[in-house]
Write a protein that holds these residues in place. Structure first.
Motif, short mmCIF file in Angstrom:
data_model
loop_
_atom_site.label_atom_id
_atom_site.label_comp_id
_atom_site.label_asym_id
_atom_site.label_seq_id
_atom_site.Cartn_x
_atom_site.Cartn_y
_atom_site.Cartn_z
N TYR A 153 -41.93 0.88 72.91
CA TYR A 153 -43.02 0.14 72.28
C TYR A 153 -44.03 -0.24 73.34
O TYR A 153 -43.72 -0.33 74.52
CB TYR A 153 -42.52 -1.09 71.51
CG TYR A 153 -41.71 -2.07 72.32
CD1 TYR A 153 -40.34 -1.91 72.46
CD2 TYR A 153 -42.32 -3.17 72.94
CE1 TYR A 153 -39.59 -2.80 73.19
CE2 TYR A 153 -41.57 -4.07 73.68
CZ TYR A 153 -40.20 -3.88 73.81
OH TYR A 153 -39.46 -4.77 74.54
N LEU A 155 -46.87 -2.63 75.15
CA LEU A 155 -47.30 -4.01 75.40
C LEU A 155 -48.82 -4.10 75.33
O LEU A 155 -49.52 -3.09 75.28
CB LEU A 155 -46.81 -4.47 76.78
CG LEU A 155 -45.30 -4.43 77.04
CD1 LEU A 155 -44.98 -5.01 78.42
CD2 LEU A 155 -44.53 -5.18 75.96
N THR A 165 -32.19 3.85 73.48
CA THR A 165 -31.89 5.23 73.88
C THR A 165 -31.03 5.88 72.80
O THR A 165 -30.13 5.22 72.26
CB THR A 165 -31.11 5.22 75.20
OG1 THR A 165 -31.85 4.46 76.14
CG2 THR A 165 -30.89 6.62 75.72
N PHE B 8 -34.93 -6.60 78.68
CA PHE B 8 -36.35 -6.77 78.42
C PHE B 8 -36.50 -7.82 77.33
O PHE B 8 -35.98 -7.62 76.22
CB PHE B 8 -37.00 -5.47 77.96
CG PHE B 8 -36.98 -4.38 79.00
CD1 PHE B 8 -37.44 -4.61 80.29
CD2 PHE B 8 -36.49 -3.11 78.70
CE1 PHE B 8 -37.41 -3.60 81.25
CE2 PHE B 8 -36.46 -2.11 79.65
CZ PHE B 8 -36.92 -2.35 80.94
N PRO B 9 -37.20 -8.91 77.58
CA PRO B 9 -37.42 -9.88 76.50
C PRO B 9 -38.36 -9.29 75.44
O PRO B 9 -38.81 -8.16 75.56
CB PRO B 9 -38.04 -11.07 77.23
CG PRO B 9 -38.63 -10.53 78.48
CD PRO B 9 -37.85 -9.30 78.83
N SER B 10 -38.64 -10.07 74.40
CA SER B 10 -39.51 -9.61 73.32
C SER B 10 -40.89 -9.21 73.85
O SER B 10 -41.29 -9.63 74.94
CB SER B 10 -39.71 -10.74 72.31
OG SER B 10 -40.46 -11.78 72.92
N LYS B 11 -41.59 -8.42 73.06
CA LYS B 11 -42.96 -8.05 73.42
C LYS B 11 -43.79 -9.30 73.70
O LYS B 11 -44.54 -9.35 74.68
CB LYS B 11 -43.61 -7.23 72.30
CG LYS B 11 -45.10 -6.95 72.53
CD LYS B 11 -45.67 -6.04 71.45
CE LYS B 11 -47.15 -5.77 71.70
NZ LYS B 11 -48.00 -6.98 71.64
N GLN B 14 -42.88 -10.65 77.06
CA GLN B 14 -43.33 -9.72 78.09
C GLN B 14 -44.85 -9.82 78.28
O GLN B 14 -45.34 -9.80 79.41
CB GLN B 14 -42.96 -8.29 77.72
CG GLN B 14 -41.48 -7.97 77.86
CD GLN B 14 -41.19 -6.50 77.60
OE1 GLN B 14 -41.59 -5.62 78.37
NE2 GLN B 14 -40.51 -6.21 76.51
N ASP B 15 -45.59 -9.92 77.15
CA ASP B 15 -47.05 -10.04 77.26
C ASP B 15 -47.42 -11.32 78.01
O ASP B 15 -48.33 -11.31 78.85
CB ASP B 15 -47.69 -10.05 75.86
CG ASP B 15 -47.70 -8.66 75.22
OD1 ASP B 15 -47.61 -7.66 75.96
OD2 ASP B 15 -47.80 -8.57 73.98
N ASN B 18 -46.65 -10.84 81.66
CA ASN B 18 -47.61 -9.91 82.27
C ASN B 18 -48.96 -10.57 82.54
O ASN B 18 -49.67 -10.17 83.47
CB ASN B 18 -47.81 -8.68 81.39
CG ASN B 18 -46.86 -7.56 81.77
OD1 ASN B 18 -46.30 -7.54 82.88
ND2 ASN B 18 -46.66 -6.61 80.86
N PRO B 32 -41.51 -3.14 83.45
CA PRO B 32 -41.97 -4.19 82.53
C PRO B 32 -41.28 -5.53 82.87
O PRO B 32 -40.27 -5.53 83.57
CB PRO B 32 -41.52 -3.68 81.15
CG PRO B 32 -41.25 -2.22 81.31
CD PRO B 32 -40.79 -2.06 82.74
N ARG B 148 -29.36 -6.52 73.39
CA ARG B 148 -29.25 -5.26 74.13
C ARG B 148 -29.56 -5.45 75.61
O ARG B 148 -30.24 -6.39 75.99
CB ARG B 148 -30.21 -4.22 73.54
CG ARG B 148 -31.69 -4.61 73.63
CD ARG B 148 -32.53 -3.72 72.73
NE ARG B 148 -32.15 -3.88 71.35
CZ ARG B 148 -32.14 -2.88 70.44
NH1 ARG B 148 -32.54 -1.68 70.77
NH2 ARG B 148 -31.76 -3.11 69.20
N HIS B 150 -30.28 -2.76 79.33
CA HIS B 150 -30.62 -1.39 79.71
C HIS B 150 -30.17 -1.08 81.14
O HIS B 150 -30.26 -1.93 82.01
CB HIS B 150 -32.14 -1.17 79.65
CG HIS B 150 -32.76 -1.53 78.35
ND1 HIS B 150 -32.90 -0.63 77.31
CD2 HIS B 150 -33.27 -2.69 77.89
CE1 HIS B 150 -33.47 -1.23 76.28
NE2 HIS B 150 -33.71 -2.48 76.62
N THR B 165 -29.64 2.51 76.84
CA THR B 165 -29.62 1.19 76.22
C THR B 165 -28.21 0.89 75.72
O THR B 165 -27.56 1.78 75.19
CB THR B 165 -30.58 1.17 75.02
OG1 THR B 165 -31.85 1.62 75.46
CG2 THR B 165 -30.71 -0.22 74.43
#
Lengths: 171, 171
Positions: A153, A155, A165, B8-11, B14-15, B18, B32, B148, B150, B165
């Motif tokens: 997905y 960002l 995966t 990886f945390p949620s979008k 992450q946004d 970032n 990411p 999950r 990775h 994953t």
């Protein structure tokens, strides 16, 4: 949210692609070198659950296959993207068809599938000719096994994170 | 090859990370936003097969959990890394212990596990004080489900590609 499905080639092939991408691909920092099997599509949180189940089924109905890099090619005159051309094996074709035939995944029917690993894009015409004529002289043929693909997905900054995966032929 | 294990945390998270990493983290383009649960380790192609099996087992023996971002913290005086401090839940602790207790995965025993999402690093002392004092005023608390993790490997340019994953509690 925007999703896509891709294959990451071996570290060796990714390193090779990155040696060009670093200079010639503005997406260098947004995603590792990859072969897109399903281009960007929108899905809600609910839709993606169904899509994940579909992808599991598609993966388990598919078999690992050999990815063959044939040569350096270009999409000119359509655009100035330069790429490692990958052999369109029956397995890759089936995978692409399966991912595009399902209702939720909006088919990319208007394009024929040209499996490739981008190594340069958004080049000026002059850059494109220079780089392409240089690269066509180098030997990039390579063969390797592929046994997985990834759902990713995007960002806000345009970069891609792996969501899951899927292992080919994994029952 | 060098591998690592991360969440990886949620979008959304992450946004948010970032928006700081873009300015303050030289690793912005390499991976990411993530929470490391097993720092970089070397493994051969043979070893990684065994490790993948171990990770499958660890994942299936673990349960999904709630990731809570508590506040902005810093590793000073050890280094000038600024991060989202994540609550050390029993689930996260167990996950980290499981990943570090197995023989092949060389234990990081000398460090205590401080779950975090880096948002700035390699800052000068002055930058660090400026940024940190700014950020401690902003409210970053957030809660979300994690189900999950990775396994990633590192390319020659320092960037990380997802290998596989693992879904928590997935039998």
């Amino acid at each position: 949210m925007k999703y896509g499905v891709a294959i990451f080639p071996s570290k060796e092939l990714q390193d090779k692609a990155n040696s060009y991408r670093k200079r010639y691909d503005p997406h260098y920092a947004l995603i590792p070198p990859h072969l897109t099997i399903k281009g960007p599509f929108e899905a809600t949180d609910t839709e993606i659950k169904t899509i994940v189940e579909m992808l599991e089924q598609i993966a388990s109905n598919s078999n690992p296959f050999t990815l063959k890099v044939l040569k350096v090619s270009s999409f000119q005159p359509v655009n100035n993207t330069i790429y490692f051309k990958v052999e369109l094996t029956p397995e890759l074709e089936q995978l692409n068809e399966a991912l595009n035939s399902k209702v939720l995944l909006e088919a990319d029917a208007e394009y024929s599938f040209v499996p490739h690993i981008t190594i340069g894009q958004q080049l000026s015409d002059d850059e494109h000719s220079d780089v392409f004529s240089q690269l066509t002289m180098s030997n990039v043929t390579q063969e390797e096994k592929v046994n997985r693909f990834h759902l990713l997905y995007q960002l806000e900054n345009g970069s891609w994170t792996v969501y899951e995966t899927f292992i080919l032929g994994d029952e």
